[in-house]
Design a protein around this motif. Sequence first.
Motif, short mmCIF file in Angstrom:
data_model
loop_
_atom_site.label_atom_id
_atom_site.label_comp_id
_atom_site.label_asym_id
_atom_site.label_seq_id
_atom_site.Cartn_x
_atom_site.Cartn_y
_atom_site.Cartn_z
N ALA A 16 -1.31 18.39 5.65
CA ALA A 16 -2.70 18.14 5.99
C ALA A 16 -2.98 16.65 5.90
O ALA A 16 -4.10 16.21 6.11
CB ALA A 16 -3.60 18.88 5.02
N TYR A 64 0.42 16.52 19.34
CA TYR A 64 0.19 17.24 18.08
C TYR A 64 -1.03 18.17 18.16
O TYR A 64 -2.11 17.76 18.59
CB TYR A 64 -0.03 16.22 16.95
N ALA A 66 -2.99 20.82 15.41
CA ALA A 66 -3.01 21.35 14.04
C ALA A 66 -2.70 22.84 14.05
O ALA A 66 -2.08 23.37 13.12
CB ALA A 66 -4.37 21.09 13.40
N SER A 67 -3.10 23.53 15.11
CA SER A 67 -2.86 24.98 15.18
C SER A 67 -1.53 25.31 15.86
O SER A 67 -1.27 26.47 16.19
CB SER A 67 -4.01 25.67 15.90
N TYR A 163 2.29 21.20 12.66
CA TYR A 163 1.06 21.98 12.52
C TYR A 163 0.48 21.74 11.13
O TYR A 163 1.12 21.13 10.27
CB TYR A 163 1.35 23.47 12.69
N LYS A 164 -0.75 22.24 10.95
CA LYS A 164 -1.40 22.14 9.65
C LYS A 164 -1.41 23.53 9.06
O LYS A 164 -1.80 24.50 9.73
CB LYS A 164 -2.82 21.61 9.87
N SER A 167 -4.24 25.99 9.47
CA SER A 167 -4.80 26.13 10.82
C SER A 167 -4.01 27.08 11.71
O SER A 167 -4.34 27.24 12.89
CB SER A 167 -4.87 24.76 11.52
N ASP A 299 -7.82 20.42 21.16
CA ASP A 299 -7.03 20.46 19.91
C ASP A 299 -5.79 19.57 19.98
O ASP A 299 -5.12 19.37 18.97
CB ASP A 299 -6.56 21.90 19.62
N ARG A 342 -2.62 9.01 14.17
CA ARG A 342 -3.32 10.02 14.96
C ARG A 342 -4.40 9.38 15.84
O ARG A 342 -5.08 8.43 15.44
CB ARG A 342 -3.96 11.03 14.01
#
Length: 372
Positions: A16, A64, A66-67, A163-164, A167, A299, A342
């Motif tokens: 994260a 990228y 996160a999900s 990924y996070k 998420s 996203d 990012r």
Amino acid sequence: MRQMHELTRRRFTQSAAIASMGTLLSACATVGTRSSTASGCTPLAPVNVDAGRVIRTVAGLRPYRASGFVVRREQLGDKALVHNYGHGGGGITLSWGTSRLATNLGLPGHSGPVAVLGAGAVGLTTARQVQEAGFPVTIYAKALPPHTTSNIAGGQIETAYLYKDDSVTPEWRAQLLAAMDYSWRRWQIMVGDEYGIRWLPTYEETQLSGSNPMDSYYPATKVLSRAEHPFPLDTVVRFETMYVETGHFLRQTMRDISIAGGKFEVRDFPSAQAIASLPETLVFNCTGLGSRDLFQDADLHPLKGQLAILLPQPEVRYALSGGPGYMFPRADGIILGGTAERDVWDPNPDPATISRLIARHKAFFSGFRCMA
Ligand SMILES: Cc1cc2nc3c(=O)[nH]c(=O)nc-3n(C[C@H](O)[C@H](O)[C@H](O)COP(=O)(O)OP(=O)(O)OC[C@H]3O[C@@H](n4cnc5c(N)ncnc54)[C@H](O)[C@@H]3O)c2cc1C
């Protein structure tokens, strides 16, 4: 079981902490003292890091989410559209695997030619699997290798910045494992000079706190005592994985596609509507970061990574993750990396970041300890 450390590429698979980046993954730990470089009292050859040995610098924008990556089928007018994009820092690793999932979604029941949008690692591996299933394929892309993000990648077969943790869904995690499973086996059968792929022992700075579903893919894992490694680091794990000389692999895969009758067409699709003009009724979308505009996927974010590449050192036959960033030795140069920024869209290397990258690796490799 081997664990992830916050300073390693693998830790950032789920991290994260991406928002906090902008420079290097970590500071170099300073637990070592006596340098072994001069005396040669370690079996591992140190990398000769110096600004004067840099042969090129590059930067790329990881796609990228996160999900996690998107592998999904939907209808676009009269066409079946299968998405296969958003692989973050794991798109080389997972390319064969998510392309397998995507072709399994798209090909059953289809007849006739197939379109693949995108000519990075994901598009090319999708196209090969379309051909292996017996379908003619055309690849449409606004840029071909060597002008893709995939050409920039360090090429370690290990996912990072993917990924996070909070998420993703259980269904997505199942897709990830299925993709990794296929990729892991597919890369192995391609090891060798033809595709520029080899196994290397990899030393990773780590913490012993938790488990990772990917651990089972990395054989010969061993947590090392300080007497068993020369690095100026506290906890180090050694395991084996594969490394892909990405430019070489992409070139050879384009050759394979052409030999099997595949066509390449340079074309920029400004919108999803533009896809409607294609003659093919089955389309695979492998446009990486391009999917953000093409399919309004908010996203999807750029996660910029920068690399300094040093003159090759064939005697360096191990890789490093963590510590000063990472170091992957390839035939086309020693890859020094480990940065992530990012939402930075500038695709050019930044001299100040590159200088810091070199300085950290230089300090690290001149700080090798003598092994008992
Ligand atoms: C510094 C760095 C190091 C990395 N290291 C590793 C690593 O060690 N291991 C690993 O597994 N991964 C690594 N990666 C991640 C990897 O590079 C990406 O995940 C991967 O390249 C994504 O592949 P792709 O085919 O989806 O995208 P790309 O390679 O970006 O290809 C996208 C294709 O789509 C085309 N396209 C896009 N938009 C359009 C449009 N509108 N119309 C037509 N064509 C379009 C492009 O021209 C291109 O041909 C790294 C990335 C960076 C930046």
